[in-house]
Scaffold this motif. Structure first.
Motif, PDB file in Angstrom:
ATOM      1  N   GLY A   1      56.299  12.789  35.639  1.00  0.00           N
ATOM      2  CA  GLY A   1      56.930  14.050  36.001  1.00  0.00           C
ATOM      3  C   GLY A   1      57.991  13.967  37.065  1.00  0.00           C
ATOM      4  N   GLN A   2      58.322  12.745  37.506  1.00  0.00           N
ATOM      5  CA  GLN A   2      59.344  12.604  38.557  1.00  0.00           C
ATOM      6  C   GLN A   2      60.743  12.653  37.941  1.00  0.00           C
ATOM      7  N   PRO A   3      61.608  13.594  38.372  1.00  0.00           N
ATOM      8  CA  PRO A   3      62.977  13.632  37.845  1.00  0.00           C
ATOM      9  C   PRO A   3      63.769  12.421  38.322  1.00  0.00           C
ATOM     10  N   ILE A   4      64.666  11.918  37.474  1.00  0.00           N
ATOM     11  CA  ILE A   4      65.428  10.709  37.799  1.00  0.00           C
ATOM     12  C   ILE A   4      66.912  10.971  37.601  1.00  0.00           C
ATOM     13  N   LEU A   5      67.693  10.617  38.602  1.00  0.00           N
ATOM     14  CA  LEU A   5      69.147  10.651  38.502  1.00  0.00           C
ATOM     15  C   LEU A   5      69.612   9.203  38.460  1.00  0.00           C
ATOM     16  N   VAL A   6      70.198   8.799  37.330  1.00  0.00           N
ATOM     17  CA  VAL A   6      70.639   7.419  37.134  1.00  0.00           C
ATOM     18  C   VAL A   6      72.150   7.359  37.318  1.00  0.00           C
TER      19      VAL A   6
ATOM     20  N   GLY B   1      60.248  15.745  35.236  1.00  0.00           N
ATOM     21  CA  GLY B   1      60.441  14.683  34.264  1.00  0.00           C
ATOM     22  C   GLY B   1      61.853  14.545  33.722  1.00  0.00           C
ATOM     23  N   ALA B   2      62.833  15.290  34.259  1.00  0.00           N
ATOM     24  CA  ALA B   2      64.212  15.237  33.755  1.00  0.00           C
ATOM     25  C   ALA B   2      64.832  13.863  34.021  1.00  0.00           C
ATOM     26  N   VAL B   3      65.571  13.353  33.041  1.00  0.00           N
ATOM     27  CA  VAL B   3      66.303  12.090  33.204  1.00  0.00           C
ATOM     28  C   VAL B   3      67.786  12.379  32.993  1.00  0.00           C
ATOM     29  N   THR B   4      68.589  12.186  34.031  1.00  0.00           N
ATOM     30  CA  THR B   4      70.015  12.485  33.975  1.00  0.00           C
ATOM     31  C   THR B   4      70.802  11.216  34.257  1.00  0.00           C
TER      32      THR B   4
END
Length: 922
Positions: A438-443, A487-490
């Motif tokens: 559930g951790q959002p990730i900014l790549v 959980g967002a992956v950007t």
């Protein structure tokens, strides 16, 4: 053992800490005024502004009234916006007022901080400019923060594209003027192309506050503002040279990736000469003969276009156009073009329509524009790494501000892998694990190509994600707003200056505006608003529990500041967060600048496939490499500025002369002096001192007398006269030319004659200044060759530029004299000449678009009656969207337009607006 410096820093704090602490005494004074100001009613609080102005007129300084003025702004903001400045924001306001840069982390409220210094300095009545990085922010902040200023009795103006001169003049006449760096700079250049003071829109400069100061004064400082006009079409030449270059093989040239240059080898030169000769483009047999200068220039640019510049990294082809990608932000620079024929060379390479080159009519760098302000302040999240450049170029100190709440983000050491494949496997694995919990990730990636490659990896692994880069610019706002959801992956191609905070759990206000756009006010809508806010709050707590926003860098940038901007997206306002960078020996930074480093030797000596190294020493080594690259890039910018300073000195002279001409009641004395100096120059050239009359160039003298002075005099017999000398020739010609011009002046009304002289003088100055700019540009391209003669190119450039400037002034004098002497005048009143048609290269540094057209903003007064806290940051975006829908179209048609219509094209609905400001509004 600790050094003395480290021990002293631990005991007494750094110089920055001590400076910030010293400002605490002023904050205490500000706080002391708060109870008394809270007791005032709105009208009494508004009258504080008049009291401050009276105190300034009585001799007090801005520093004397600062504590009470800042306290007044704080109370005004609390009443108008429902927002009270924190004490650390008060410190930021003091720093801005002192003409320094306040480095404040993301989410610390820079926009509100600016109100303090802006209000205080606006009390002088000389005007304050607030410089933002795009038109939307200028309009949003003018409406949002403008509520505070208007509540306290000050006027606010905003400069956006497509305003007429009257509107611009009114905006600049306001106490506070918001606008972009581009708009302010272009207005300055346009003002200095006008023919009377009444046409000009700007006032003398006083004080400016620059938002995102690192982007404006560092990144954008690489590219000048240019007003230009079209030149001859050379499409065939570009196409022919490009076809020849495509026949060359790698053995024919040497590539220098650091300098972004390509040099032909001896064999390559021979092959190029034969190919150009066959194409009929070569004069003689030698490529480097003087006659082939232009061909060599086109050849060099075609080589760079084909060998150095790569599609999807340096540019993309969109709608039949080559669009530059900004190396710092990864955004499309739609409308920006590489200069000096490089853009045309890339267009020829890609087989798209070649746009004609433009000739510069006026230009200025941001360095030289902003150095004209007597006082300059700035704010940003990342400035410390460029502190030396800010001081050297702008004399601006950088002050790091403490955060309102402690930073909880955890920054761990980089992970190093032997190959890019190993690195991406580890990245995909990490993303999958973090997203699952559930951790959002900014790549963060450094190019479109790499973001799309990573996207393919994630798709194969079944990881849901969104890609934010130049190809999907239209979706940028809503992608960034919701990048903090569970959980967002950007995947983002750089995050420098995206301008939107990533809120954990997502931005509830943005969701309400988008999801409830069709709802009417009422109980049903209120219930939906409550539901969305509750969902966002619950999600925020879940994300916090999962560790906050995870920032994952896939590569180190050449500039530490860009890496810091990426990291700074996480951990805003005390939120938890985590950041880590993943590197490999295939990364550009290590490949180009660190091939012989300790790191490469360690990795090649025995590192297994898929194995990673994590050690602070290696992270330190990378940082050292970045510092070296930053220093190199700074040297390049500094050298560019040194060359531009030469032009800037001349620009000041020309613009001051224009101002003097416009301000003078009559320029008759100037014109007479020019005529007399021209006569002296003609005689000195054709009748040299000390020569005999029979040695004079009588034919040339006759030609000049007829065609420059407009005199119907036969001078061929003068050398036969007894005792004739050059002084007598000068006297006769001056007397005759003065009589001729006196007769012409008498034939028209005096007011018309004054107008004629002014206009001719200004037009001649403008025309030859334009030609001089082109000459200087050509000189600058070749002056480095003087180094082969053991001469300093910069000194040579200064010397040559000065001589060219002196020559330009001589030509202006002769041109004005000739034009007035030969022209025929009627009794019709003279009108001021219209400005020439020109193209402004006007780039929004964050969206990368040439924003030549604006949007219809609601009147700023419309915000004056809003209750406190009723204008959230997204309110103006909603207002713009509401005004855009002028013509109803069905969703299928609009969807097709979104796919096919360029954002900067006119909207197909016929509204007369750009598509992005009409049916293209996202």
């Amino acid at each position: 053992m600790l050094g003395l410096g480290v021990i002293a820093k631990r005991l007494f704090g750094s110089a920055n800490d001590r400076y910030v602490k010293s400002l605490g005494a002023i904050v205490t004074k500000i706080n002391a005024f708060e109870p008394a100001l809270q007791a005032l009613d709105d009208e009494a609080l508004r009258l504080q502004t008049d009291k401050f102005k009276a105190r300034l007129e009585a001799g007090e300084s801005l520093d004397d009234i600062l504590p009470e003025a800042f306290a007044t702004v704080r109370e005004g903001s609390r009443r108008a916006l429902g927002m009270r400045h924190f004490d650390v924001q008060m410190v930021g306001g003091i720093v801005l007022h002192r003409g320094e840069i306040a480095e404040m982390r993301t989410g610390e409220g820079k926009t509100l901080v600016a109100t303090l210094a802006v209000y205080l300095n606006a009390l002088t009545g000389k005007g304050v400019h607030v410089v933002t990085v795009n038109d939307y922010l200028a309009s949003r902040d003018a409406g949002w923060m403008g509520q505070v200023y208007r509540f306290l009795g000050l006027s606010v103006g905003v400069i956006i594209p497509n305003l007429d001169d009257a509107s611009r003049r009114a905006a600049y006449g306001s106490d506070i003027t918001y606008g972009t760096n581009n708009e302010f700079g272009f207005d300055y250049l346009r003002d200095n192309m006008k023919y009377s003071r009444e046409q000009m829109v700007q006032r003398p400069f006083n004080f400016a506050v620059v938002d995102e100061v690192d982007s404006v004064l560092i990144d954008e400082a690489r590219t000048p503002l240019i007003i230009s006009g079209p030149t001859d079409d050379k499409s065939e030449l570009y196409i022919s040279v490009d076809a020849m270059v495509k026949t060359l093989v790698p053995e024919d040239y040497i590539v220098d990736e650091k300098a972004k240059s390509v040099i032909l080898t001896e064999d390559g030169t021979e092959k190029a000469e034969r190919a150009l000769e066959a194409a009929g483009l070569l004069e003689g047999e030698n490529l480097y003969d003087f006659e082939n200068t232009q061909v060599v220039h086109h050849l060099n640019q075609a080589l760079r276009a084909n060998v150095i510049f790569r599609i999807d990294t340096d540019y993309i082809v969109r709608n039949g156009k080559v669009v530059i990608i900004d190396e710092f932000t990864g955004r499309m620079m739609d409308g920006r073009r590489w200069s000096d024929g490089l853009h045309q060379a890339v267009e020829a390479k890609e087989g798209v329509t070649i746009q004609p080159e433009n000739q510069t009519l006026a230009s200025i760098t941001f360095q030289n524009y902003f150095r004209m302000y007597p006082k300059l302040g700035g704010m940003t999240g990342t400035a410390a790494t460029e502190a030396s450049e800010f001081y050297d170029i702008y004399k601006l100190n950088v002050v790091e501000m403490p955060t309102n709440l402690p930073v909880k983000r955890i920054d761990v050491d980089d992970e190093f892998y032997k190959s890019a494949a190993d690195k991406y496997k580890a990245i995909v694995k990490t993303i999958g694990e973090a997203s699952a919990k559930g951790q959002p990730i900014l790549v963060g990636t450094v190019s479109i190509e790499k973001s799309e490659m990573l996207s393919e990896f994630l798709t194969k692994e079944g990881v849901k994600h969104v890609v934010l880069n130049a190809r999907y610019h239209e979706q940028e706002a809503q992608i960034v707003e919701q990048a903090g959801r569970l959980g967002a992956v950007t995947i983002a191609t750089n995050m420098a200056g995206r301008g939107t905070d990533i809120q954990l759990g997502g931005n509830a206000e943005a969701r309400i505006g988008r999801e409830l756009a069709e709802f009417h006010d009422g109980p049903e809508k209120d219930a939906e608003i409550a539901r969305i806010k509750a969902e966002a709050a619950a999600e925020r707590e879940a994300v916090r529990a999962a560790g906050g926003l995870f920032v994952l860098g896939t590569e180190r940038h050449e500039s530490r500041r860009i890496d810091n901007q990426l990291r700074g997206r996480s951990g805003r306002q005390g939120d938890p967060g985590f950041s880590r960078f993943y590197l490999s020996l295939d990364d550009d930074l290590l490949r180009i600048f660190g091939q012989q480093s300790m790191l490469s030797r360690m990795m090649n000596s025995g590192l297994e496939e898929g194995e990673a190294i994590v050690h602070p020493w290696i992270s330190k080594a990378i940082e050292t490499a970045q510092k070296k690259v930053e220093a190199r890039n700074y040297d390049i910018r500094k050298q560019l500025l040194q060359y531009d300073d030469v032009m800037n000195d001349q620009r000041k002279v020309v613009y001051e002369q224009r101002a003097d001409i416009m301000d003078s009641e009559t320029v008759g004395d100037v014109v007479v002096d020019m005529r007399h100096e021209t006569v002296n120059a003609i005689v000195a050239e054709t009748c040299p001192q000390g020569s005999f009359p029979e040695q004079w160039d009588v034919a040339e003298l006759q030609d000049k007398v007829t065609n420059t002075l407009g005199l119907d005099i036969d001078v061929t017999g003068w050398p036969q006269e007894d005792a004739i000398d050059p002084e007598m020739v000068v006297e006769r010609l001056i007397e005759a030319s003065d009589a001729l011009m006196a007769d012409k002046a008498a034939s028209v009304p005096p007011e018309s004659w004054i107008s004629i002289e002014k206009n001719f003088l200004l037009q001649a100055l403008d025309h030859h200044w334009k030609e001089h700019l082109a000459t200087l540009d050509a000189l600058r391209q070749v002056i480095h060759l003087r180094a082969y003669a053991q001469k300093t190119p910069l000194n040579e450039y200064k010397s040559e530029a000065f001589a060219l400037f002196e020559r330009m002034l001589v030509i202006v004098r002769e041109d004005v004299t000739r034009t007035l002497a030969l022209a025929q005048f009627s009794m019709e009143p003279q009108s001021e000449p219209a400005l020439p048609g020109f193209v402004t290269t006007h780039i929004d540094p964050f969206t990368g678009e040439n924003d030549a057209g604006g949007f219809s903003m609601p009147s700023l007064d419309a915000f004056g009656s809003l209750p406190p806290s009723s204008l959230p940051p997204g309110a103006l975006a909603g207002a713009m969207a509401a005004t855009a829908e002028l013509v109803d179209v069905d969703e299928e048609t609009r969807a097709e337009w979104l796919r096919e219509v360029p954002r900067n094209a006119m909207c197909p609905c016929g509204s007369g607006k750009k598509f992005k400001h009409c049916h293209g509004v996202i």
